[in-house]
Design a protein around this motif. Sequence first.
Motif, PDB file in Angstrom:
ATOM      1  N   TRP A  31       0.837  -1.205   0.000  1.00 33.31           N
ATOM      2  CA  TRP A  31       0.000   0.000   0.000  1.00 33.31           C
ATOM      3  C   TRP A  31       0.870   1.254   0.000  1.00 33.31           C
ATOM      4  O   TRP A  31       0.515   2.269  -0.601  1.00 33.31           O
ATOM      5  CB  TRP A  31      -0.947  -0.004   1.207  1.00 33.31           C
ATOM      6  N   LYS A  52       8.755  -7.070  -4.175  1.00 31.97           N
ATOM      7  CA  LYS A  52       8.869  -8.265  -5.015  1.00 31.97           C
ATOM      8  C   LYS A  52       9.848  -9.257  -4.391  1.00 31.97           C
ATOM      9  O   LYS A  52       9.609 -10.466  -4.394  1.00 31.97           O
ATOM     10  CB  LYS A  52       9.325  -7.859  -6.430  1.00 31.97           C
ATOM     11  N   PRO A 104       2.088 -14.847  -4.251  1.00 33.78           N
ATOM     12  CA  PRO A 104       3.355 -14.504  -4.911  1.00 33.78           C
ATOM     13  C   PRO A 104       3.373 -14.833  -6.402  1.00 33.78           C
ATOM     14  O   PRO A 104       3.953 -14.081  -7.190  1.00 33.78           O
ATOM     15  CB  PRO A 104       4.401 -15.351  -4.170  1.00 33.78           C
TER      16      PRO A 104
HETATM   17  C1  HEM Z   1       3.224 -12.673   0.258  1.00 33.03           C
HETATM   18  C2  HEM Z   1       3.460 -12.079  -0.865  1.00 33.03           C
HETATM   19  C3  HEM Z   1       2.766 -10.837  -1.380  1.00 33.03           C
HETATM   20  C4  HEM Z   1       1.791 -10.034  -0.806  1.00 33.03           C
HETATM   21  C5  HEM Z   1       1.112 -10.194   0.557  1.00 33.03           C
HETATM   22  C6  HEM Z   1       1.493  -8.988  -1.767  1.00 33.03           C
HETATM   23  C7  HEM Z   1       0.549  -7.993  -1.594  1.00 33.03           C
HETATM   24  C8  HEM Z   1       0.248  -7.021  -2.510  1.00 33.03           C
HETATM   25  C9  HEM Z   1      -0.850  -6.081  -2.414  1.00 33.03           C
HETATM   26  C10 HEM Z   1      -1.853  -5.997  -1.263  1.00 33.03           C
HETATM   27  C11 HEM Z   1      -0.794  -5.282  -3.500  1.00 33.03           C
HETATM   28  C12 HEM Z   1      -1.837  -4.211  -3.820  1.00 33.03           C
HETATM   29  C13 HEM Z   1      -1.467  -2.885  -4.128  1.00 33.03           C
HETATM   30  C14 HEM Z   1      -2.503  -2.277  -5.062  1.00 33.03           C
HETATM   31  O1  HEM Z   1      -2.675  -2.772  -6.186  1.00 33.03           O
HETATM   32  O2  HEM Z   1      -3.136  -1.325  -4.645  1.00 33.03           O
HETATM   33  C15 HEM Z   1       0.348  -5.679  -4.288  1.00 33.03           C
HETATM   34  C16 HEM Z   1       0.768  -5.078  -5.447  1.00 33.03           C
HETATM   35  C17 HEM Z   1       1.826  -5.514  -6.231  1.00 33.03           C
HETATM   36  N1  HEM Z   1       2.578  -6.633  -6.046  1.00 33.03           N
HETATM   37 FE1  HEM Z   1       2.436  -7.911  -4.483  1.00 33.03          FE
HETATM   38  N2  HEM Z   1       2.306  -9.169  -2.869  1.00 33.03           N
HETATM   39  C18 HEM Z   1       3.084 -10.282  -2.683  1.00 33.03           C
HETATM   40  C19 HEM Z   1       4.012 -10.812  -3.560  1.00 33.03           C
HETATM   41  C20 HEM Z   1       4.413 -10.236  -4.748  1.00 33.03           C
HETATM   42  C21 HEM Z   1       5.424 -10.768  -5.643  1.00 33.03           C
HETATM   43  C22 HEM Z   1       6.202 -12.078  -5.458  1.00 33.03           C
HETATM   44  C23 HEM Z   1       5.538  -9.896  -6.671  1.00 33.03           C
HETATM   45  C24 HEM Z   1       6.453  -9.927  -7.881  1.00 33.03           C
HETATM   46  C25 HEM Z   1       7.535 -10.666  -8.029  1.00 33.03           C
HETATM   47  C26 HEM Z   1       4.593  -8.821  -6.433  1.00 33.03           C
HETATM   48  C27 HEM Z   1       4.407  -7.735  -7.257  1.00 33.03           C
HETATM   49  C28 HEM Z   1       3.495  -6.730  -7.070  1.00 33.03           C
HETATM   50  C29 HEM Z   1       3.348  -5.595  -7.947  1.00 33.03           C
HETATM   51  C30 HEM Z   1       4.186  -5.309  -9.196  1.00 33.03           C
HETATM   52  C31 HEM Z   1       2.298  -4.838  -7.412  1.00 33.03           C
HETATM   53  C32 HEM Z   1       1.788  -3.484  -7.907  1.00 33.03           C
HETATM   54  C33 HEM Z   1       0.782  -3.541  -8.986  1.00 33.03           C
HETATM   55  C34 HEM Z   1       0.502  -2.094  -9.344  1.00 33.03           C
HETATM   56  O3  HEM Z   1       1.331  -1.502 -10.023  1.00 33.03           O
HETATM   57  O4  HEM Z   1      -0.494  -1.608  -8.904  1.00 33.03           O
HETATM   58  N3  HEM Z   1       3.927  -9.071  -5.257  1.00 33.03           N
HETATM   59  N4  HEM Z   1       0.943  -6.750  -3.678  1.00 33.03           N
END
Ligand code: HEM
Length: 183
Positions: A31, A52, A104
């Motif tokens: 967030w 990430k 993930p």
């Molecule tokens: C336990 C693991 C993870 C949790 C709890 C998590 C949680 C979140 C949450 C809550 C968001 C929301 C933000 C939004 O769109 O307003 C987010 C966005 C994002 N996450 Fe994760 N995430 C996890 C793992 C990962 C991994 C492994 C990657 C990439 C290798 C990743 C890449 C991204 C990206 C690129 C966004 C942003 C998308 C955008 O531009 O709005 N996340 N994540």
Amino acid sequence: MSIDAPSWSRAQRRLHWTTAALVATGFALAWIMVGVSTDDLLLKFLLYQLHKTIGLIVLALVLLRLLLRGLRRRPAHDARIPPALQTAAAGMQVCLYGLLLAVPVLGYLVAATAPGGIPTLFLGFLRVPHIVGADPAWFAALRPAHRLAAIALVVLASGHALVALYHHGRGSPVLTRMWRRAA
Ligand code: HEM
């Protein structure tokens, strides 16, 4: 499946709490990073890479936990907890594992399909290959799926923690044996 071990192994206990801490940190960071203005592009980029990296570590730890669970299994259920509640707890754990894998993987796909071709740098310098390319339509679908799955994971994990605290309050060893080796 259960074995007679009175508690989880040291490795299983460490993996449990490390995963919980990393999910909480990665969730909070998500967030913050999306809220950072593009005027602070370097900060935003670094926070995304940290998010990430944390998410990829969670994925690796969960795979390790599943391996250990298969090899070492788990301690016996607390006989004082009714079978229906034990079945509910087992179902909750299956959902938790499913989400711990799905969040993930979805995150990785969000990163890979994001417009602009921003690289995924593990620990800030190790480039993780993207198996799919930038695709705005997929990105638009995957982004809310990743966010919703992450919210579901945190809600379910909070419920899981509350249930553990409830049983702990009623004298069950379920929480203590995940914290330290049973005497
Ligand atoms: C336990 C693991 C993870 C949790 C709890 C998590 C949680 C979140 C949450 C809550 C968001 C929301 C933000 C939004 O769109 O307003 C987010 C966005 C994002 N996450 Fe994760 N995430 C996890 C793992 C990962 C991994 C492994 C990657 C990439 C290798 C990743 C890449 C991204 C990206 C690129 C966004 C942003 C998308 C955008 O531009 O709005 N996340 N994540």
